[in-house]
Scaffold this motif. Structure first.
Motif, PDB file in Angstrom:
ATOM      1  N   VAL A  32       0.720  -1.147  -0.239  1.00  0.00           N
ATOM      2  CA  VAL A  32       0.201   0.181  -0.063  1.00  0.00           C
ATOM      3  C   VAL A  32       0.860   1.412   0.214  1.00  0.00           C
ATOM      4  O   VAL A  32       1.598   1.673   0.876  1.00  0.00           O
ATOM      5  N   GLU A  52      -0.435   4.416  -0.587  1.00  0.00           N
ATOM      6  CA  GLU A  52      -1.144   5.676   0.107  1.00  0.00           C
ATOM      7  C   GLU A  52      -2.556   5.226   0.268  1.00  0.00           C
ATOM      8  O   GLU A  52      -3.088   4.283  -0.307  1.00  0.00           O
ATOM      9  N   THR A  53      -3.154   5.636   1.386  1.00  0.00           N
ATOM     10  CA  THR A  53      -4.435   5.340   1.666  1.00  0.00           C
ATOM     11  C   THR A  53      -5.144   6.760   2.031  1.00  0.00           C
ATOM     12  O   THR A  53      -4.644   7.472   2.752  1.00  0.00           O
ATOM     13  N   ARG A  54      -6.301   6.339   1.619  1.00  0.00           N
ATOM     14  CA  ARG A  54      -7.200   7.855   1.881  1.00  0.00           C
ATOM     15  C   ARG A  54      -8.600   7.461   2.390  1.00  0.00           C
ATOM     16  O   ARG A  54      -9.355   6.604   1.652  1.00  0.00           O
ATOM     17  N   ARG A  75     -12.356   3.351   2.115  1.00  0.00           N
ATOM     18  CA  ARG A  75     -11.156   4.021   1.777  1.00  0.00           C
ATOM     19  C   ARG A  75     -10.804   3.695   0.365  1.00  0.00           C
ATOM     20  O   ARG A  75     -11.069   2.672  -0.268  1.00  0.00           O
ATOM     21  N   ASP A 121      -7.155   3.014  -1.573  1.00  0.00           N
ATOM     22  CA  ASP A 121      -5.886   2.579  -1.579  1.00  0.00           C
ATOM     23  C   ASP A 121      -5.112   2.709  -2.877  1.00  0.00           C
ATOM     24  O   ASP A 121      -5.746   2.331  -3.921  1.00  0.00           O
ATOM     25  N   ASP A 122      -3.861   3.033  -3.150  1.00  0.00           N
ATOM     26  CA  ASP A 122      -3.044   3.120  -3.895  1.00  0.00           C
ATOM     27  C   ASP A 122      -1.987   1.923  -3.946  1.00  0.00           C
ATOM     28  O   ASP A 122      -1.314   1.828  -2.681  1.00  0.00           O
ATOM     29  N   CYS A 123      -2.009   0.754  -4.696  1.00  0.00           N
ATOM     30  CA  CYS A 123      -1.200  -0.234  -4.281  1.00  0.00           C
ATOM     31  C   CYS A 123      -0.282  -0.519  -5.470  1.00  0.00           C
ATOM     32  O   CYS A 123      -0.500  -0.199  -6.462  1.00  0.00           O
ATOM     33  N   SER A 161      -4.706   2.076  -8.824  1.00  0.00           N
ATOM     34  CA  SER A 161      -5.189   3.271  -7.929  1.00  0.00           C
ATOM     35  C   SER A 161      -6.415   3.836  -8.770  1.00  0.00           C
ATOM     36  O   SER A 161      -6.233   4.115  -9.766  1.00  0.00           O
ATOM     37  N   PRO A 162      -7.476   3.768  -8.024  1.00  0.00           N
ATOM     38  CA  PRO A 162      -7.682   3.307  -6.533  1.00  0.00           C
ATOM     39  C   PRO A 162      -8.130   2.085  -6.305  1.00  0.00           C
ATOM     40  O   PRO A 162      -8.735   1.558  -7.372  1.00  0.00           O
TER      41      PRO A 162
END
Length: 84
Positions: free
Chosen positions: A7, A9-11, A22, A24-26, A35-36
């Motif tokens: 992961v 980034e996570t928002r 949420r 996640d950019d994986c 992403s996402p």
């Protein structure tokens, strides 16, 4: 060796008492970025399989707004912290 996605980034998109959504950019082990990637999580709940003395299954009629109709389901509901 860990073959899982990393992961990056996570928002949080939405968070309330019923669900958490949420984005996640994986990064996959093959180097592909996804992403996402949306992830939904819910509070704990319990379902009950209730059988009557004459071997009948108890079902409840429950309205499901997303489908716009009623369904027959086994009884269930959300757990509060005091229930655990």
């Amino acid at each position: 060796m860990d073959d899982g996605w990393k992961v990056l980034e996570t928002r949080t998109i939405l968070q309330d008492r019923w669900l958490n959504l949420r984005a996640d950019d994986c990064l996959t082990p093959d180097g592909v970025t996804i992403s996402p990637y949306y992830v939904m999580s819910y509070p704990d709940w319990v379902n009950i399989v209730a059988i009557t003395p004459d071997d009948r299954l108890l079902l409840v009629r429950q309205y499901r707004h997303a489908a716009g109709r009623f369904f027959l389901e086994i009884p269930g509901g959300g757990l509060d912290e005091r229930d655990v």
